[in-house]
Design a protein around this motif. Structure first.
Motif, short mmCIF file in Angstrom:
data_model
loop_
_atom_site.label_atom_id
_atom_site.label_comp_id
_atom_site.label_asym_id
_atom_site.label_seq_id
_atom_site.Cartn_x
_atom_site.Cartn_y
_atom_site.Cartn_z
N PRO A 8 9.59 60.48 59.84
CA PRO A 8 9.84 58.92 59.51
C PRO A 8 9.34 57.63 59.77
O PRO A 8 9.64 56.58 59.21
N LEU A 9 10.83 57.65 60.83
CA LEU A 9 10.90 56.10 60.79
C LEU A 9 9.23 55.48 62.40
O LEU A 9 9.78 54.69 62.82
N ALA A 10 9.01 56.07 62.46
CA ALA A 10 7.06 56.29 63.01
C ALA A 10 6.72 54.58 62.71
O ALA A 10 6.07 54.12 63.20
N ASP A 11 6.56 55.09 61.28
CA ASP A 11 6.49 53.95 60.74
C ASP A 11 7.09 52.99 60.32
O ASP A 11 7.99 52.58 59.30
N ARG A 12 7.59 51.65 60.50
CA ARG A 12 7.99 50.84 60.92
C ARG A 12 8.47 50.11 59.56
O ARG A 12 9.38 49.82 59.46
N SER A 13 7.19 50.22 58.80
CA SER A 13 6.99 48.87 57.51
C SER A 13 7.76 50.01 56.45
O SER A 13 7.74 49.61 55.29
N SER A 14 8.09 51.26 56.91
CA SER A 14 7.88 51.81 55.56
C SER A 14 9.98 52.07 55.34
O SER A 14 9.79 52.86 54.83
N TRP A 15 10.69 51.56 56.40
CA TRP A 15 12.21 51.42 56.17
C TRP A 15 12.84 50.37 56.90
O TRP A 15 12.26 49.41 57.13
N SER A 16 13.50 50.27 55.55
CA SER A 16 14.35 48.68 56.31
C SER A 16 16.06 49.34 56.99
O SER A 16 16.10 49.75 57.55
N THR A 17 16.05 48.18 57.97
CA THR A 17 18.07 48.44 58.73
C THR A 17 18.94 47.90 57.66
O THR A 17 20.01 47.61 58.95
N ALA A 18 18.88 47.72 56.85
CA ALA A 18 20.43 47.53 55.67
C ALA A 18 21.18 48.79 56.30
O ALA A 18 22.30 47.80 56.18
N GLN A 19 21.12 49.39 57.07
CA GLN A 19 22.12 50.36 57.41
C GLN A 19 22.35 50.66 58.29
O GLN A 19 23.09 51.66 59.30
N CYS A 20 21.70 49.79 60.01
CA CYS A 20 21.51 49.99 60.68
C CYS A 20 22.96 50.10 61.89
O CYS A 20 24.03 48.68 61.91
N SER A 21 23.37 50.38 62.14
CA SER A 21 25.17 50.96 63.73
C SER A 21 24.78 49.30 63.87
O SER A 21 26.14 49.24 64.37
N ILE A 22 23.73 49.16 64.67
CA ILE A 22 23.93 47.84 65.14
C ILE A 22 24.80 46.82 64.28
O ILE A 22 24.91 45.53 65.28
N GLY A 23 23.58 46.40 63.57
CA GLY A 23 24.01 45.42 62.60
C GLY A 23 25.41 45.40 62.62
O GLY A 23 26.01 44.20 62.41
N LYS A 24 25.57 46.61 61.93
CA LYS A 24 27.60 46.84 62.00
C LYS A 24 27.81 46.39 62.88
O LYS A 24 29.76 46.28 62.67
N ALA A 25 28.07 46.93 63.68
CA ALA A 25 28.69 46.87 64.93
C ALA A 25 28.63 45.56 65.59
O ALA A 25 29.78 44.64 65.92
N MET A 26 28.27 44.59 64.97
CA MET A 26 27.77 43.05 65.27
C MET A 26 28.75 41.97 64.75
O MET A 26 28.96 41.32 65.11
N GLU A 27 28.28 42.92 63.92
CA GLU A 27 29.43 41.95 62.42
C GLU A 27 30.82 42.56 62.97
O GLU A 27 32.07 40.90 62.56
N ALA A 28 31.26 43.18 63.13
CA ALA A 28 32.11 43.60 63.19
C ALA A 28 33.09 42.92 64.82
O ALA A 28 33.97 42.74 65.17
#
Length: 176
Positions: A8-28
């Motif tokens: 399901p990740l192959a269609d990048r337009s169908s999912w969001s990055t709200a729970q992205c571990s990279i984003g969370k790590a950068m916040e930390a």
């Protein structure tokens, strides 16, 4: 050179990055100051005055960032007292903090390769042999793997747990 997004990740337009571990790590830990504080901790620094002096930031900035890193769980703050002095605190890496070693030194390795002349001022070597140490992507069995050979899949265990934690009828737990 890219990783392969599959299922399901192959269609990048169908999912969001709200729970992205990279984003969370950068916040930390994603600030320059946090990375420099981590560098110093890996070099053995534990005391506030030494962190502030070695990082070149103001005491206020060092205090604020160390406080955030303690709150997120990267450092433990431990009291110590030298004879005749007031109680002070030292900052010791937790397991979470020690797990950042490859991240910090991957940045050093990249900086040495791309931003420094002659490989940079410092090099990681095996203490016993002097052999250079590098940070690389590896499989769980320890085999080095090229980025082009890596696929990104939905972690079904995380997905099931996030749906369970969201409660009955919750939608949007899918990493889309």
């Amino acid at each position: 050179m890219t990783v392969t997004l599959s299922g399901p990740l192959a269609d990048r337009s169908s999912w969001s990055t709200a729970q992205c571990s990279i984003g969370k790590a950068m916040e930390a830990v994603g600030s320059r100051t946090a990375m420099i504080l981590l560098r110093e901790a890996f070099y053995g620094t534990t005391r506030f005055d030494d962190f502030a002096a070695r990082t070149g930031v103001t005491d206020a900035v060092a205090a604020a960032r160390l406080k955030q890193l303690v709150e997120v769980g990267v450092f433990d703050k431990r009291p110590y007292r030298e004879p005749g002095q007031r109680t002070r605190h030292e900052y010791v890496l937790t397991r979470m903090g020690r797990d950042l070693f490859p991240v910090v030194f991957a940045l050093m390795q990249w900086g040495n390769a791309h931003l420094q002349d002659a490989g940079g001022p410092l090099a990681l070597v095996d203490r016993a042999t002097g052999e250079p140490v590098t940070v690389a992507a590896r499989t769980a069995s320890g085999e080095e793997i090229a980025v082009d050979d890596i696929a990104v899949h939905v972690n079904l265990e995380w997905l099931a747990q996030s749906r369970d934690n969201a409660g009955p009828g919750a939608e949007g737990a899918h990493p889309r």
